[in-house]
Design a protein around this motif. Structure first.
Motif, short mmCIF file in Angstrom:
data_model
loop_
_atom_site.label_atom_id
_atom_site.label_comp_id
_atom_site.label_asym_id
_atom_site.label_seq_id
_atom_site.Cartn_x
_atom_site.Cartn_y
_atom_site.Cartn_z
N SER A 187 0.87 -1.18 0.13
CA SER A 187 -0.02 0.07 0.07
C SER A 187 0.90 1.34 0.03
O SER A 187 0.40 2.11 -0.78
CB SER A 187 -1.02 -0.17 1.30
OG SER A 187 -0.41 0.24 2.57
N GLY A 200 -5.96 0.29 1.88
CA GLY A 200 -5.67 -0.91 2.56
C GLY A 200 -6.60 -2.21 2.31
O GLY A 200 -6.37 -3.24 2.03
N LEU A 203 -6.53 -4.62 -0.71
CA LEU A 203 -5.55 -5.44 -0.74
C LEU A 203 -5.59 -6.91 -0.21
O LEU A 203 -4.80 -7.52 -0.30
CB LEU A 203 -4.24 -4.72 -0.51
CG LEU A 203 -3.82 -3.20 -1.12
CD1 LEU A 203 -2.78 -2.56 -0.47
CD2 LEU A 203 -3.72 -3.47 -2.62
#
Length: 329
Positions: A187, A200, A203
């Motif tokens: 990130s 975040g 991901l």
């Protein structure tokens, strides 16, 4: 290498020059190459430098020099010459893909055995360069600086801490406790320094829209292909030329990507290159092993070797970013 392959290779060189800041032009949708004319040099020629000269504000010879630097050693190309006002002339190689794959696998095997020799893509290009960074406390700057030091060292520079040079990035929290180390680092590192960090939670989703997942999944696919190949009695060995210009192209670009990332203090360039490598591998993977009644052949062994080379590049790039390369997902 076919004329279409060569055209794509030259287009990639233009794109790398633009990404590096060496040229300020729009990347053309295609590059024309043609057979070298009588009295010319090599097998093929292109006038791409002449067509980019005016929009770049540079002479055609300057543009040709920039592109030649990025084309020398590319898969399939034995030599690049500049003739006349700025024509690029190409002499093609035979079995260049095999040379590239064998070089990557040899470097990977040597590293795994603890033998001397740099990993594929590492070089001494910045040997003699000394860089010292100031100690930083902001979380993103700390992670980025750590990776930049790794990149500089991978290219032969003497890099470390204790100086005045700083890396300026937009703020961003490092949240390994929430995202895990791999997603947290991606990130921060995937975004360019002038951009905000990636969100975040996406991901953590195992989906093709997740760039981190694609890269790590591609590496895991390579490991599975090697296991499945062994069950069929296949071992990775590049014995016959394979038509895979996209994958061979990104593998050949790996050293340039690392050097560019080191010079520009830009780990995001490595992350983007890993995405391109993963995408090319995932598009290629379906051709690697025999399908249906197909018998295992030398072509399958060569494709398996090419896949393993891609996995080696993915693992090495992720390692430089401090991110794990799983054998299975």
């Amino acid at each position: 290498m076919t004329p279409a392959d060569l055209s794509l290779t030259v287009q990639h060189a233009v794109r790398r020059a633009v990404d590096d800041g060496a040229l300020r032009v729009d990347v053309p949708p295609r590059v024309k190459v043609e057979r070298a004319r009588p009295g010319g040099t090599g097998d093929y020629a292109s006038n791409i430098a002449l067509s980019l000269a005016r929009p770049s504000g540079r002479s055609a010879l300057d543009v040709a020099g920039v592109l030649k630097e990025r084309l020398q050693g590319a898969p399939g190309i034995l030599a690049v010459d500049i003739t006349g006002p700025g024509f690029l002339n190409f002499t093609l190689r035979r079995d260049a893909g095999g040379d590239l794959v064998r070089a990557i696998l040899a470097a990977g095997a040597a590293g795994a055995a603890g033998a001397a020799g740099p990993p594929y893509g590492h070089s001494s290009a910045l040997s003699g360069t000394v860089v010292r960074f100031a100690e930083v406390t902001e979380s993103r700057a700390r992670v980025v600086t750590d990776v930049v030091v790794r990149l500089l060292r991978s290219q032969g520079a003497d890099a470390g801490f204790g100086g005045d040079e700083r890396i300026h990035v937009l703020g961003g929290d490092y949240l390994p406790g929430t995202l895990g180390v791999d997603a947290a680092r991606w990130s921060l590192l995937r975004a360019a320094p002038q951009d905000r960090v990636l969100d975040g939670p996406p991901l953590l989703v195992q989906h093709e829209r997740n760039s981190l997942f694609r890269v790590r999944y591609a590496h895991a696919r390579v490991r599975r292909l090697l296991v499945n190949g062994a069950q069929l009695g296949l071992r990775p060995s590049y014995e016959t030329d394979i038509h895979a210009p996209e994958l061979l192209g990104v593998l050949g670009d790996h050293p340039v990507a690392l050097l560019s990332a080191a010079r520009h203090r830009a780990p995001d360039r490595v992350a983007r290159h890993l995405e391109a490598t993963a995408d090319a591998l995932l598009a290629f993977q379906h051709t690697v092993l025999p399908l249906g009644d197909e018998k295992p052949s030398a072509a399958h062994q060569s494709r398996l070797a090419l896949a393993e080379a891609a996995g080696t590049v993915l693992a090495g790039g992720l390692s430089l970013l401090g991110i794990s390369a799983p054998d299975q997902i």
